[in-house]
Design a protein around this motif. Sequence first.
Motif, PDB file in Angstrom:
ATOM      1  N   UNK A 136      31.230  22.602 -62.987  1.00 17.09           N
ATOM      2  CA  UNK A 136      31.439  22.109 -61.788  1.00 17.09           C
ATOM      3  C   UNK A 136      33.214  21.569 -61.076  1.00 17.09           C
ATOM      4  N   UNK A 137      33.742  21.201 -61.705  1.00 22.59           N
ATOM      5  CA  UNK A 137      34.903  20.581 -61.980  1.00 22.59           C
ATOM      6  C   UNK A 137      35.783  21.826 -61.233  1.00 22.59           C
ATOM      7  N   UNK A 138      36.954  21.738 -59.713  1.00 18.06           N
ATOM      8  CA  UNK A 138      37.281  21.709 -58.741  1.00 18.06           C
ATOM      9  C   UNK A 138      38.740  22.758 -59.599  1.00 18.06           C
ATOM     10  N   UNK A 144      32.606  31.705 -59.291  1.00 14.40           N
ATOM     11  CA  UNK A 144      31.912  33.099 -59.857  1.00 14.40           C
ATOM     12  C   UNK A 144      31.033  31.666 -61.146  1.00 14.40           C
ATOM     13  N   UNK A 145      32.288  31.188 -62.218  1.00 10.44           N
ATOM     14  CA  UNK A 145      32.332  30.013 -63.026  1.00 10.44           C
ATOM     15  C   UNK A 145      31.162  29.370 -62.334  1.00 10.44           C
ATOM     16  N   UNK A 146      31.315  28.916 -61.755  1.00  5.42           N
ATOM     17  CA  UNK A 146      30.748  27.205 -60.902  1.00  5.42           C
ATOM     18  C   UNK A 146      29.281  27.648 -60.675  1.00  5.42           C
ATOM     19  N   UNK A 147      28.935  28.839 -59.801  1.00  5.04           N
ATOM     20  CA  UNK A 147      27.627  28.797 -59.714  1.00  5.04           C
ATOM     21  C   UNK A 147      26.960  29.388 -61.420  1.00  5.04           C
ATOM     22  N   UNK A 175      28.978  14.540 -59.654  1.00  8.87           N
ATOM     23  CA  UNK A 175      29.760  15.453 -59.130  1.00  8.87           C
ATOM     24  C   UNK A 175      28.819  16.548 -58.882  1.00  8.87           C
ATOM     25  N   UNK A 176      27.337  16.448 -59.191  1.00 12.12           N
ATOM     26  CA  UNK A 176      26.581  17.483 -57.660  1.00 12.12           C
ATOM     27  C   UNK A 176      26.858  17.003 -56.538  1.00 12.12           C
ATOM     28  N   UNK A 177      26.758  15.839 -56.385  1.00 17.46           N
ATOM     29  CA  UNK A 177      27.736  15.184 -54.918  1.00 17.46           C
ATOM     30  C   UNK A 177      28.618  15.681 -54.419  1.00 17.46           C
ATOM     31  N   UNK A 178      29.226  15.986 -55.116  1.00 20.71           N
ATOM     32  CA  UNK A 178      30.697  16.323 -54.854  1.00 20.71           C
ATOM     33  C   UNK A 178      30.817  17.527 -54.753  1.00 20.71           C
ATOM     34  N   UNK A 179      29.932  18.459 -55.810  1.00 20.06           N
ATOM     35  CA  UNK A 179      29.901  20.047 -55.691  1.00 20.06           C
ATOM     36  C   UNK A 179      29.040  20.697 -53.724  1.00 20.06           C
ATOM     37  N   UNK A 180      28.510  19.444 -53.560  1.00 23.23           N
ATOM     38  CA  UNK A 180      27.947  20.099 -52.014  1.00 23.23           C
ATOM     39  C   UNK A 180      28.807  20.235 -50.777  1.00 23.23           C
TER      40      UNK A 180
END
Length: 412
Positions: A136-138, A144-147, A175-180
Amino acid sequence: MEQLLRWGIANSDPNAPPPQPRTDLDPGIIDAILGKSDAELMKEALAVAVDEKRDEDERLQALDDFEMLIEQIDNANNLEKLKMWEPLQALLTSPTSSEAIQRQILWILGTAVQNNPAAQHSYLALSPLRALLSFLSPTVGSGKTRAKAVYALSGLLKHNSAAVKQMHDVDGWSVLRDALADSDISVRRKVAFLLNSLLIPNAPSQPSQTPQQSQQPANLQGPLQVPASTEGVVAAAAVSEQPATTQSTSSDPSLSTSTSSPASASTSTAVIAVPSQESTQPADAPVSQPQPVHANSHASMLSDPSSFSTSQPTVQALEQNGILSSLVSSLATPVPHGPNGESEGDADFEEKVLRALHTYTVGCQRPIEGDNRQALGDWLAVQSKKAGGDKGVAEKWGLTEDEVKELKEATA
């Protein structure tokens, strides 16, 4: 039939040696006629996938075939028996694996563990959370991979208290917070949906039973009960907060689920366990022995009801890791999305965030306070005005008018 039996007895020799299996049959011909077992097909596909000498397209096709096989829960459970979890995880984390290979592995992992406590337990033994979160890292170039990483993470975390508790140790909530705020809106949607799923309270209980009920296996599913009002949601959430030692006078509760309801629906969309009916047992009736739990993929959910309760640790994570503020700010001050940040706003993402906030406030009975309360209240007022009232925004987000009103009341 009697004559045939007599003939068989008369013409049989009890002292004759047992028949020997035939050795003149070609296994290849048998496989061509009957087909190979799924276990054999899984072994062959994985052997191709891990062979770096093979063409990548051939390896990807093998992984695609593998994913189709483990869509069946029995095949997914066989991953442990066939010792396939380790090579799959090794292929995921190998520095020589291409992003396409890793993406396919993430898809396989998510399919294998979703709604499958036995597979979740087996995979969690490898401590895979840190590896999954790394995708999930930028720095991971493909959305598609992050999804797909969120897909695998969701399958492992949902209804899995042990995995949710490990999120704190690997800084997973941050990590989930940043993914928002991910640049790919599909990743944001999946994360918001995951948070809502983890927030939904479950209410396991240990009710008393009649002798007839105690003779039934614990795995026998009873009638599904879905709360049909806001009062039902609140009542079920209140039940989930009772201590496990509290004596219950209700009959056997069953877990129920529901999906997002359309705007025209009048029932709440929270997914909770509620009592199915009132008990007719006298108060002084003897307590029956615990029901047997037959071995299957979901046996752990019956033997230890707390194993699938994720609401409380998720509530704490939202409040302690700034996720609640990120959910509110993702609505009030959304970060542009798209390859070049050219897009703003997304009704689907807004709907999933609002459902998470609705579950937090109504299902979990938690307040939204301070700046978050003010920001969410102002944003809801603006959106309602643009849409011509609560009915308009309810249709836009696929909520009911009652759910919109409940959100407004939580920010009043």
